[in-house]
Enzyme design. Sequence first.
Site, mmCIF file in Angstrom:
data_model
loop_
_atom_site.group_PDB
_atom_site.id
_atom_site.type_symbol
_atom_site.label_atom_id
_atom_site.label_comp_id
_atom_site.label_asym_id
_atom_site.label_seq_id
_atom_site.Cartn_x
_atom_site.Cartn_y
_atom_site.Cartn_z
ATOM 1 C CB ALA A 55 12.900 55.452 43.387
ATOM 2 C CG ASP A 240 15.367 58.987 43.227
ATOM 3 O OD1 ASP A 240 16.620 58.956 43.120
ATOM 4 O OD2 ASP A 240 14.759 58.616 44.246
#
Length: 361
Positions: A55, A240
Amino acid sequence: MRVDGTPTRTIWPLANADAVAIIDQTALPHAYRVLRLASLEEVAQAICSMQVRGAPLIGVTAAYGLALAMVHGDDDATLLAAVETLAATRPTAVNLRWALARMQRCLAPLPRAARAEAAWQEAARIADEDVEQCRQIGEHGLQRLRGASGGRERLQIMTHCNAGWLATVDHGTALAPVYAAFDAGIDVQVWVSETRPRNQGLLTAWELAQHGVPHTVIADNAAGLLLARGDIDAVIVGADRIAANGDVANKIGTYLKALAAAAAGVPFYVAAPRSTIDFACPSGAEIPIEERAADELRIVHGRDAGGVRGQLQQVPASASVVNPAFDITPAKLVSALITERGGCPASAAGLLALYPEERHA
Ligand code: MRU
């Protein structure tokens, strides 16, 4: 992090070249390859194909993608189209949208002639901030890990996927406390789950090896047994996207580990920077889950007996396949969130106590 002893980030601008360099994560752990990305299209393709992944790194790469777009056209339409192209690459990691929104806020008010230069500078700032935040996550996480071994000689940590240096610009999120513990002289061993189908666990094993941290790779399905029989002191994963209520989206398989950890009474920590927290997303139910190509499940990659890289079809083309890339771990299964500002309960109140400036949002 050091690669073969050389301090290395996962992405860096190439001086006077209007290009960035990345480490091709689809080649690891079998080959270490640096790629040059020189256009918006190449950046978008690198994110989609997971040559860059994780991420925070996706967010930083997208920021550099906008800088590259501005080199080739600095008008509003180009800016908007570039943001849309990059935003469409991967849906779950909110760092992508966070970085694009920040770049847009920086660039949109500027005269066209100033945009390209400002874009490079802002992307570099985002990268530097990511490094510093991950370092701070390491410090805060270390406090949780000190003494967690319950008298055992060696601290036993389980992780999932790759939330290490490779998933960020440096240090990592979940692995930052592990590196901090190792560097502080704590005897630590990491249990690394393979993370089918993309096998990001092998990236984790590769980078732990680069740093000299003892580790063992396990099949994803072995995690429950290890947790149940008391072999693990703590589980640490990345994220994420963290919803405003503390629910966590992370790599598929995270939820099963959280369930097993809760059943075994083992702390389950989620480490992530501010850019992963989506205060506009009320709960995990609203987080989009990326569905990836069936071939990721059907085809396995590796080296043959002669050391030659190649691929094999493991699942027949006739078999029905679904490939969700992430799952949601409910906040109640998370012992604490660890951010650059410290730890907090996985709840709206916990997050807002750390980020009071978000109360108005
Ligand atoms: O599909 P990926 O490899 O990009 O997914 C990565 C993860 O799920 C990581 O655990 C997460 O991004 C945290 S990275 C610091």
